[in-house]
Design an enzyme around this catalytic site. Structure first.
Site, PDB file in Angstrom:
ATOM      1  N   VAL A 158       0.809  -1.227   0.000  1.00 29.60           N
ATOM      2  CA  VAL A 158       0.000   0.000   0.000  1.00 29.60           C
ATOM      3  C   VAL A 158       0.837   1.269   0.000  1.00 29.60           C
ATOM      4  O   VAL A 158       0.302   2.360  -0.250  1.00 29.60           O
ATOM      5  CB  VAL A 158      -0.996   0.029   1.183  1.00 29.60           C
ATOM      6  N   SER A 186      -6.340   5.397  15.731  1.00 26.60           N
ATOM      7  CA  SER A 186      -5.876   4.725  16.944  1.00 26.60           C
ATOM      8  C   SER A 186      -6.050   5.666  18.124  1.00 26.60           C
ATOM      9  O   SER A 186      -5.976   6.891  17.976  1.00 26.60           O
ATOM     10  CB  SER A 186      -4.406   4.346  16.804  1.00 26.60           C
ATOM     11  N   TYR A 207       4.378   6.280  15.585  1.00 25.57           N
ATOM     12  CA  TYR A 207       3.128   5.597  15.243  1.00 25.57           C
ATOM     13  C   TYR A 207       1.940   6.516  15.511  1.00 25.57           C
ATOM     14  O   TYR A 207       1.020   6.638  14.686  1.00 25.57           O
ATOM     15  CB  TYR A 207       3.007   4.314  16.061  1.00 25.57           C
ATOM     16  N   ALA A 251       1.848   9.721  15.511  1.00 22.31           N
ATOM     17  CA  ALA A 251       1.805  10.791  14.520  1.00 22.31           C
ATOM     18  C   ALA A 251       1.142  10.313  13.234  1.00 22.31           C
ATOM     19  O   ALA A 251       0.363  11.051  12.614  1.00 22.31           O
ATOM     20  CB  ALA A 251       3.218  11.290  14.226  1.00 22.31           C
ATOM     21  N   LYS A 279      -1.114   7.927  12.936  1.00 25.41           N
ATOM     22  CA  LYS A 279      -2.541   7.699  13.151  1.00 25.41           C
ATOM     23  C   LYS A 279      -3.304   9.005  13.330  1.00 25.41           C
ATOM     24  O   LYS A 279      -4.447   9.137  12.901  1.00 25.41           O
ATOM     25  CB  LYS A 279      -2.751   6.771  14.348  1.00 25.41           C
ATOM     26  N   ILE A 305      -8.472  -3.999  19.762  1.00 26.15           N
ATOM     27  CA  ILE A 305      -8.887  -5.365  19.483  1.00 26.15           C
ATOM     28  C   ILE A 305      -7.665  -6.287  19.499  1.00 26.15           C
ATOM     29  O   ILE A 305      -6.585  -5.908  19.034  1.00 26.15           O
ATOM     30  CB  ILE A 305      -9.588  -5.451  18.108  1.00 26.15           C
TER      31      ILE A 305
END
Length: 251
Positions: free
Chosen positions: A66, A144, A157, A159, A161, A189
């Site tokens: 991606v 998140s 991470y 930043a 999200k 989850i």
């Protein structure tokens, strides 16, 4: 079946929440194109989903990184051709690395930004023309709690999200005129990613108000994702929808 006739692309589909979405959507009658880079797991997921389907639902696996525009565009062209259109994009693909904020390397940043943020933008852009021409579409990106509140060790991470959620709000405003709705899902989850990082984050997840633990993919997560992909959510857009047991509160 709540999603019969829906044509859905799911990225990050080989395991975890992506695989849960593929199984749930096929079970509810959708035709799914599942995208990942882990080909063996990805094909296994689609095969298992199709084998357990008792209705018209089906799934096909496609390979794409991606973070690479050419691969994304080619995979979406194949998906739209196979599906005969595109009603829903569920962009689950995401990665995480934990370090003190001062120690994130260029490699860490390229990895996290490339998949989490750039990957979201590229897949959304690839979905847009088909949805625009059809005057309808649903995009579900993954934010998140780390993008909403301080989580030491997850600064880079977090930043990415935060960026995903900001991007999603903006396209909801821009693309709503074309009948496209876009929302961010904020999950807490149980997945292979949360299991692999349990040491760094166990203190965070033990504070989940509903039970003090991460949610179950099938019981707590899949029903919400089915609803958000369905026509029942047709008037919901630009929202951050937390499926996190109250780990973080949004409004």
């Amino acid at each position: 079946m709540q999603l019969e006739g829906k044509r859905i692309v799911v990225t990050g589909s080989a395991q975890g929440m992506g695989a849960t979405c593929v199984r749930a959507y096929v079970r509810e009658g959708a035709t799914v194109a599942a995208i990942d880079v882990r080909d063996e797991l990805g094909r296994q997921t689609t095969s298992e989903a199709a084998a357990t389907s008792t209705g018209p639902g089906s799934a096909v696996y496609l390979h794409a990184d991606v973070s690479d525009r050419a691969q994304v565009d080619a995979a979406f062209d194949d998906a739209v051709h196979h599906l005969g259109g595109l009603d829903v994009l569920v962009n689950v693909a995401g990665v995480q690395r934990a370090r003190p904020a001062a120690q994130f390397t260029d490699d860490d940043l390229d990895f996290l930004l490339g998949i989490n943020l750039r990957g979201t933008i590229l897949t959304n852009q690839a979905a847009f023309p088909t949805m625009r021409d059809a005057r309808t579409g649903t995009i579900l990106n993954f934010g998140s709690d780390a993008g909403l509140t301080a989580m030491p060790g997850l600064a880079a991470y977090s930043a990415t999200k935060g960026g995903v959620m900001a991007w999603t709000r903006t396209i909801a405003g821009e693309w709503g005129a074309h009948g496209i709705r876009a929302n961010s899902v904020i999950p807490a989850i149980q997945t292979p990613m949360t299991t692999s990082g349990a040491t760094e984050r166990s203190d965070i997840y033990s504070s989940v108000p509903l039970g003090g633990a991460l949610g179950d993919p099938e019981r707590d997560f899949a029903p919400v994702m089915i609803f958000l992909a369905s026509d029942g959510a047709r008037f919901i857009t630009g929202q951050a929808i937390a499926v996190n047991g109250g780990l973080g509160m949004v409004r």
